[in-house]
Each structure stands twice: as structure tokens, then as C-alpha cells.
Design an enzyme around this catalytic site. Sequence first.
Site, PDB file in Angstrom:
ATOM      1  CG  HIS A   1      70.417  55.544  59.908  1.00 34.11           C
ATOM      2  ND1 HIS A   1      70.618  56.834  59.497  1.00 34.11           N
ATOM      3  CD2 HIS A   1      71.549  55.169  60.544  1.00 34.11           C
ATOM      4  CE1 HIS A   1      71.822  57.222  59.861  1.00 34.11           C
ATOM      5  NE2 HIS A   1      72.419  56.230  60.482  1.00 34.11           N
TER       6      HIS A   1
ATOM      7  CE  LYS B   1      62.788  54.659  47.363  1.00 37.49           C
ATOM      8  NZ  LYS B   1      63.616  54.512  48.551  1.00 37.49           N
TER       9      LYS B   1
ATOM     10  N   PRO C   1      68.373  62.370  43.484  1.00 33.41           N
ATOM     11  CG  PRO C   1      70.410  63.272  44.130  1.00 33.41           C
ATOM     12  CD  PRO C   1      69.391  63.331  43.056  1.00 33.41           C
TER      13      PRO C   1
ATOM     14  CE1 TYR D   1      64.942  58.618  52.481  1.00 32.56           C
ATOM     15  CE2 TYR D   1      65.313  56.912  54.138  1.00 32.56           C
ATOM     16  CZ  TYR D   1      65.761  58.004  53.404  1.00 32.56           C
ATOM     17  OH  TYR D   1      67.051  58.444  53.568  1.00 32.56           O
TER      18      TYR D   1
ATOM     19  CE1 TYR E   1      66.384  62.160  54.082  1.00 34.33           C
ATOM     20  CE2 TYR E   1      66.418  63.143  51.888  1.00 34.33           C
ATOM     21  CZ  TYR E   1      66.669  62.071  52.730  1.00 34.33           C
ATOM     22  OH  TYR E   1      67.203  60.917  52.226  1.00 34.33           O
TER      23      TYR E   1
HETATM   24  C1  LIG Z   1      77.610  61.537  39.458  1.00 30.61           C
HETATM   25  C2  LIG Z   1      76.573  60.781  40.271  1.00 30.61           C
HETATM   26  C3  LIG Z   1      76.375  61.086  41.603  1.00 30.61           C
HETATM   27  C4  LIG Z   1      75.398  60.422  42.344  1.00 30.61           C
HETATM   28  N1  LIG Z   1      75.195  60.777  43.628  1.00 30.61           N
HETATM   29  C5  LIG Z   1      74.211  60.190  44.325  1.00 30.61           C
HETATM   30  C6  LIG Z   1      73.957  60.574  45.657  1.00 30.61           C
HETATM   31  O1  LIG Z   1      74.633  61.457  46.193  1.00 30.61           O
HETATM   32  N2  LIG Z   1      72.943  59.954  46.323  1.00 30.61           N
HETATM   33  C7  LIG Z   1      72.162  58.988  45.729  1.00 30.61           C
HETATM   34  O2  LIG Z   1      71.241  58.456  46.362  1.00 30.61           O
HETATM   35  N3  LIG Z   1      72.396  58.583  44.468  1.00 30.61           N
HETATM   36  C8  LIG Z   1      73.393  59.168  43.758  1.00 30.61           C
HETATM   37  N4  LIG Z   1      73.615  58.782  42.473  1.00 30.61           N
HETATM   38  C9  LIG Z   1      72.803  57.685  41.922  1.00 30.61           C
HETATM   39  C10 LIG Z   1      73.432  56.299  42.138  1.00 30.61           C
HETATM   40  O3  LIG Z   1      74.769  56.396  42.467  1.00 30.61           O
HETATM   41  C11 LIG Z   1      73.217  55.487  40.852  1.00 30.61           C
HETATM   42  O4  LIG Z   1      71.820  55.288  40.727  1.00 30.61           O
HETATM   43  C12 LIG Z   1      73.949  54.140  40.824  1.00 30.61           C
HETATM   44  O5  LIG Z   1      75.330  54.358  40.654  1.00 30.61           O
HETATM   45  C13 LIG Z   1      73.423  53.244  39.694  1.00 30.61           C
HETATM   46  O6  LIG Z   1      74.262  52.128  39.532  1.00 30.61           O
HETATM   47  P1  LIG Z   1      74.520  51.533  38.085  1.00 30.61           P
HETATM   48  O7  LIG Z   1      75.386  50.338  38.301  1.00 30.61           O
HETATM   49  O8  LIG Z   1      73.258  51.385  37.361  1.00 30.61           O
HETATM   50  O9  LIG Z   1      75.325  52.651  37.274  1.00 30.61           O
HETATM   51  P2  LIG Z   1      76.770  53.279  37.541  1.00 30.61           P
HETATM   52  O10 LIG Z   1      77.118  53.251  38.969  1.00 30.61           O
HETATM   53  O11 LIG Z   1      76.775  54.588  36.819  1.00 30.61           O
HETATM   54  O12 LIG Z   1      77.767  52.270  36.791  1.00 30.61           O
HETATM   55  C14 LIG Z   1      77.893  52.266  35.388  1.00 30.61           C
HETATM   56  C15 LIG Z   1      79.268  51.726  35.043  1.00 30.61           C
HETATM   57  O13 LIG Z   1      79.381  51.552  33.632  1.00 30.61           O
HETATM   58  C16 LIG Z   1      80.644  51.990  33.212  1.00 30.61           C
HETATM   59  N5  LIG Z   1      80.562  52.322  31.796  1.00 30.61           N
HETATM   60  C17 LIG Z   1      79.954  53.386  31.237  1.00 30.61           C
HETATM   61  N6  LIG Z   1      80.099  53.341  29.892  1.00 30.61           N
HETATM   62  C18 LIG Z   1      80.811  52.223  29.609  1.00 30.61           C
HETATM   63  C19 LIG Z   1      81.283  51.648  28.406  1.00 30.61           C
HETATM   64  N7  LIG Z   1      81.062  52.230  27.225  1.00 30.61           N
HETATM   65  N8  LIG Z   1      81.977  50.491  28.471  1.00 30.61           N
HETATM   66  C20 LIG Z   1      82.210  49.883  29.669  1.00 30.61           C
HETATM   67  N9  LIG Z   1      81.796  50.402  30.838  1.00 30.61           N
HETATM   68  C21 LIG Z   1      81.093  51.561  30.815  1.00 30.61           C
HETATM   69  C22 LIG Z   1      80.922  53.184  34.122  1.00 30.61           C
HETATM   70  O14 LIG Z   1      82.305  53.507  34.200  1.00 30.61           O
HETATM   71  C23 LIG Z   1      80.383  52.686  35.451  1.00 30.61           C
HETATM   72  O15 LIG Z   1      81.345  52.010  36.206  1.00 30.61           O
HETATM   73  C24 LIG Z   1      74.608  59.411  41.727  1.00 30.61           C
HETATM   74  C25 LIG Z   1      74.828  59.096  40.389  1.00 30.61           C
HETATM   75  C26 LIG Z   1      75.788  59.762  39.653  1.00 30.61           C
HETATM   76  C27 LIG Z   1      75.982  59.397  38.194  1.00 30.61           C
END
Ligand SMILES: Cc1cc2nc3c(=O)[nH]c(=O)nc-3n(C[C@H](O)[C@H](O)[C@H](O)COP(=O)(O)OP(=O)(O)OC[C@H]3O[C@@H](n4cnc5c(N)ncnc54)[C@H](O)[C@@H]3O)c2cc1C
Length: 395
Positions: A76, A301, A297, A389, A205
Amino acid sequence: MTTPDRTIVAVVGAGPAGLLLARLLHRAGIGCVVLESRDRAYVERRQRAGILEQGTVDALRACGAAGRLDREGLAHDGIELRWNGRGHRIDLPSLTEGRRVWVYAQTEVVKDLVALHLADGAPLLFDAEVTAVTGADTERPVVHYTHEGAERTLACDYVVGCDGFHGVVRTAIPEGELRTFERAYPYAWLGILADAPPSCEELIYAHSPRGFALHSMRSPSVSRLYLQVPVGTDPAAWSDEQIWDELEARFAVDGPWRLNRGPVTQRSVLPLRSHVTEPMRWGRILLAGDAAHIVPPTGAKGLNLAVSDVVLLARAFAEQASTGSAAGLDAYSDACLRRVWRAEHFSWFMTTTLHTAPDQNPFDTRLQLAQLDRIAASPHAAAELAQNYAGLPVH
Ligand SMILES: Cc1cc2nc3c(=O)[nH]c(=O)nc-3n(C[C@H](O)[C@H](O)[C@H](O)COP(=O)(O)OP(=O)(O)OC[C@H]3O[C@@H](n4cnc5c(N)ncnc54)[C@H](O)[C@@H]3O)c2cc1C
């Protein structure tokens, strides 16, 4: 798979942060084990983010994880801001020296990384819930986890908490060693996935007197749409028809525009919050991604910050492995936090400019509209938005 009891880096969590870090470490020849509390199907189906910055795409390409993204992702070059019945397009490449974004769902990034990791034969344990980390202030921390009904331990040199906002690794750091900064917003998002071709080629948006709305997409046949709703909204409280009617009202624009409707296949309510934990390292524990910081969100980011954290972290581990210098690991927290706070500001700015707070008065609304008018009138204001962005280069 046999369960290893010793590694160099224990990675907790198989979200984008944990999986990409593990891939980068594996390619650098640094031993690591990923422990994930959920099963593979759950992790691969969890609907979340969908916008990848240029830097994220570059990082995935550089480690051979962008094959399907390059075939199926949608590049995009712009977004539309909509307010007062009119739209204004922000052209990303012309305002950012050629940068753009990709629509490619987080579920697909996760699937691609899991498949590559398992194909490499690298250790990744699902259904492995970490319950505690001990000895983080020593040179031999230990991760305690449960797997297949048994309590196990993994001894390591470093523990990286990629376990999201509700993870346990952060809680292993003594309270007095951390500072947290946070803001909860007085509204939430009702997000839907719908089997409907996107009604637009680029994201919209929309600021509206009825509240914010976002039109996004996952593929040429699947739309992803969001509505600002009150905190505590039950997703089941809205019928499909009410959701579509409300979306139509909020996207209303002078001139031709039609919202494509279709079956709603998923819905959820997402609270909006900002949160930063400082520092992102204590002893032999390092935090990355949502485990260290959350953004609302609106700026797209969260996933991109998770990627930039682990790119930097993997580089620091590689430097230590090849030169013996821990300088990169020592500098990790400060280097990440500079980028994190920039993204926090941008996400807050987008959120507060586009949403209608429950106690918002007409003065507040006029300020929002003045800001949006400024973005439309001033190439400098538009460039500021576009550069944030599309994302700053990843270190
Ligand atoms: C519910 C939700 C909806 C979202 N929707 C959007 C959206 O619509 N648009 C947008 O831009 N961003 C969105 N985000 C933000 C974006 O998805 C996150 O910033 C991104 O997932 C971050 O990646 P991460 O790997 O840091 O964490 P996560 O993707 O949260 O991964 C963390 C992992 O750790 C695992 N875990 C947790 N505790 C334990 C433990 N004790 N032992 C072992 N494993 C564990 C979890 O199961 C998970 O798989 C959303 C976030 C969430 C939580």
C-alpha cells in the site's frame, strides 16, 4: 520432540517477537529454545495486527521469511483520512523517500515463521507454559515451565520475555527495578472480519461525530473493520446489521462511496491502552514486544515495534557471540526505548485526534478538526504523519 534442559537463550512466547528472534538467533548459530503456552493452531489463528512497515518487511526478507508475504501481501502506498464528509489521501512514498506499508495479517507472519522454524528442526515447544524465572541476577537463570503434564526446567544464559502484556517473565524482575508508564483510553474497538471484498484500495481512518471507524482488509476477499465502542462493550450486543449500519454512517462521505457488506466471520472487542516498562533489561532478563510496551492499534505500531526490538536484540547476541562484547546487550534497552517512545507518541496522537471521548466537548472536537485540516493543507504536517506511519528504518 525431546525437551532440552539447557540452552543459550530461552525465548518465552511464540508471537511475532519470539518467533522472529528465534529465527535470527538460529541463523546466527546461537542456541535457543522457544517455549509457548498455547498450542500451534491457537497461535496461528489469533487475529491481531495486519499492517507491516517497510522495515518489518525488510527484516523478514533478510532472514528468508518473506516468500509468501512477497507473493500474497498487498503493498500500500497510501492511507485515507476521512472527516467532515471528505477524504484526504496521504501518499506514503512521496512523503517518506519511497517507504510504503504492506497488508499481511499477523496470523500469516506467525504461520510462516513457525513453519520455517520447525523445518529447520529448531526447538519450539507448544503447550509449554512458563510459570517462573529464577536466578535472573546470576549468570545461570532457570526457566520453570510445564509441558505434557510435567514440571520442567530450562537452564540458560539469558531469558527473553516475548510473552506479551500478560506474560510472566516481566514479573520475575523485582518491582522496585522497573518503572511503568501507562494510559487507558476511555473507549475500545469492536473489530470484525467479514467475507466481503474491501470497499477501498487503501485503509480509511474516519473521524466522525458518531465515533472513530477504520476500514482495513486482509485479502482481496476479506475486510477487517473496526468501530469505536464504549469500554466494556459485549461484542455479542451488536447484531451484524447494526455493525454495518454504524460503519456506513461513520464512513459517510460526500460523493460516491459504497460499503461492501458480507458475512461477519469473527468479532472481538479490544481495549485501547498505552504502556511502557523501563528498562527493557534487568540482569539476564530482556523484554521484547508487547511484554515491554503496548500501543493503541490506531497507529499500527505494535507488531512493528516487536520486530524492531528483536532485530536489535538478535544483533546484540550475535555481536556477543562473535566478539565477546556485551556492549549491544547493555545498550539494548535505551536503543529500543527511543523508538518505543516515538511510536507511543504517534499512536497516542492518532488515537486522540480521531476518537471521540465520552466527555468530549465541542472545543475538543474543533481542535481535532483543525489538526486534520492542517494535515490536509500542509505537506510538512502530512510528511510527519506519513513518516511515522510508514515507520522509521529499523536501526
Ligand atoms: C488481543 C489483541 C488484539 C490486537 N489487535 C491488533 C490490531 O487489530 N491491530 C494492530 O495493529 N495491533 C493489534 N494488536 C497488537 C499486536 O498484535 C501486538 O503488538 C503483537 O502481537 C506483539 O507481538 P509479541 O510477539 O510481542 O506478543 P504476542 O503476539 O502477544 O505473543 C506473546 C506470546 O507469548 C505467549 N505467552 C504468554 N504467556 C506465556 C507463558 N507464561 N509461557 C509461555 N508463553 C506465553 C502467548 O501465548 C503468545 O503467543 C493486538 C494485540 C492483542 C493482544
